[in-house]
Design an enzyme around this catalytic site. Sequence first.
Site, PDB file in Angstrom:
ATOM      1  N   GLU A 180      39.732  41.090  30.314  1.00 55.34           N
ATOM      2  CA  GLU A 180      39.922  40.437  29.015  1.00 55.34           C
ATOM      3  C   GLU A 180      39.395  41.267  27.859  1.00 55.34           C
ATOM      4  O   GLU A 180      39.773  41.043  26.693  1.00 55.34           O
ATOM      5  CB  GLU A 180      39.247  39.060  29.005  1.00 55.34           C
ATOM      6  CG  GLU A 180      37.726  39.044  28.957  1.00 55.34           C
ATOM      7  CD  GLU A 180      37.050  39.213  30.311  1.00 55.34           C
ATOM      8  OE1 GLU A 180      35.850  38.950  30.414  1.00 55.34           O
ATOM      9  OE2 GLU A 180      37.745  39.617  31.286  1.00 55.34           O
ATOM     10  N   HIS A 208      36.132  43.548  33.646  1.00 54.56           N
ATOM     11  CA  HIS A 208      36.513  42.489  32.706  1.00 54.56           C
ATOM     12  C   HIS A 208      37.864  42.811  32.063  1.00 54.56           C
ATOM     13  O   HIS A 208      37.919  43.481  31.017  1.00 54.56           O
ATOM     14  CB  HIS A 208      35.450  42.331  31.616  1.00 54.56           C
ATOM     15  CG  HIS A 208      34.202  41.670  32.077  1.00 54.56           C
ATOM     16  ND1 HIS A 208      33.989  40.309  31.972  1.00 54.56           N
ATOM     17  CD2 HIS A 208      33.096  42.184  32.666  1.00 54.56           C
ATOM     18  CE1 HIS A 208      32.800  40.012  32.467  1.00 54.56           C
ATOM     19  NE2 HIS A 208      32.238  41.130  32.905  1.00 54.56           N
ATOM     20  N   CYS A 219      34.389  39.368  37.538  1.00 46.38           N
ATOM     21  CA  CYS A 219      32.982  39.765  37.597  1.00 46.38           C
ATOM     22  C   CYS A 219      32.173  38.784  38.462  1.00 46.38           C
ATOM     23  O   CYS A 219      32.337  38.750  39.658  1.00 46.38           O
ATOM     24  CB  CYS A 219      32.398  39.908  36.192  1.00 46.38           C
ATOM     25  SG  CYS A 219      30.844  40.847  36.173  1.00 46.38           S
TER      26      CYS A 219
END
Length: 507
Positions: A169, A167, A79
Amino acid sequence: MQEKIIILDFGSQTTQLIGRRVREMDTYCEIVPYNKFPKEDKSIKGVILSGSPFSVYDENTFKADLAEIRGNYPVLGICYGAQFMAYSNGGNVEPAGTREYGRAHLTSFDKENPLLKGVRENSQVWMSHGDTITAIPAGFTKIASTDKVEVAAYQVENEQTWGVQFHPEVFHNEDGTQILKNFVVGICGCKQDWSPASFIETIVKELKEQLGDDKVVLALSGGVDSSVAAVLLNRAVGKNLTCVFVDHGLLRKNEFENVMRDYEHLGLNVIGVNAKDKFYRELAGVSDPEMKRKIIGKGFIDVFDQEAHKLKDVKWLAQGTIYPDVIESLSITGTVIKSHHNVGGLPEKMNLKLCEPLRLLFKDEVRRVGRELGMMEHLISRQPFPGPGLAVRILGDITPEKVRILQDADDIFIQGLRDWGLYDKVWQAGVILLPVQSVGVMGDERTYENAVALRAVTSTDAMTADWAHLPYKFLGKMSNDIINKVKGVNRVTYDISSKPPATIEWE
């Protein structure tokens, strides 16, 4: 030397989540402020740049010098990290027409790129940004797009440097773990040898070297972190470790006696101190929650200091500090913003050196280490409990009678969760004694007694939490049992607030 991934923190709320995902791959990582790259560390295998609440073109945005990083290590920007690398190399980053937040799908991507191998067609990704890369610099190659974002991912030509605007994660990414694994294992070449067993072997060796024949005193709370720290230290220094467990009168019902028995089974040298009267006396008439915390914190230090001074030649104070405490105690500029020392002030007061054997572990890793150490499951799976204990679950002033009421109600609730097989499905649960009384009817008599609130939440790290959707039959049973068995309670409510906007504890 333990190989590692370094995560440069630019202030994202999901930075810790990146760390957790990397650790779940049995790979060690460390989170450091964006401007504190440990360039002398020879064990670094790769670098991840986190997201950020700032825009790359903001005047006060966080900027890192990547000159000694790019080209020397594989790099993955997430990001803001991706936008920062593009922007600082001549690309364009501009405000998006509308902030893109939530699910998106990769409409096209380079299936042969090392970062995206194994990613499925139309794979779902999670976006959270107000800016977008509208043009990448010369030497950058687009490797993925979504229907709304032309440059969803890129690679720098002839360089092991990548950027993704989503993202990976976050849980909602269907192939986020695959992308991170491609980077950590496939590109960086990490061996995935970070495990509870390897941690124990390494930390026990380090503790022996650090502490030698010195004597250590540890403040036990009865919780998971301090208990695991005690067992690790016991392996390293044995009889040179003395543990102190203070009962401030605000523990759960029979907790002091039960925990003392558990510690005896673990072979620990523990001094138990009953200090109820002192704490009740000092808390009398105090209703302000912050004042209650300060009184309990100071009282604990005084009692612990008194007991520790009875020991001879102690040089170290050990604590169960864990990695989220360490991360949160420093802002990304390196300024201390919150102290997480379990017994803050003691090292200086007692002129002791500090030992924190768990300071690099997340909570779930502490539990894995505890199991590897052979500790009893009920000690490992214990729910978090506030340091000030029931003081922050009694709204208003503290009295022994209020503590008795709350302990009895809490004991019924917690035991009920165990009996119904719900305890391990809840992150944290407890009862709150409210500062109100309500009218009730018991038998043929009107009553005017206390109301309590049941609180149970689900969470993974306590940063966010949702109220636990417990069965109605269970809640009805708990209400009946508490009202019928706890003298002084005639009304039970259930808290259905999530965090945010509420917090887990009421004070």
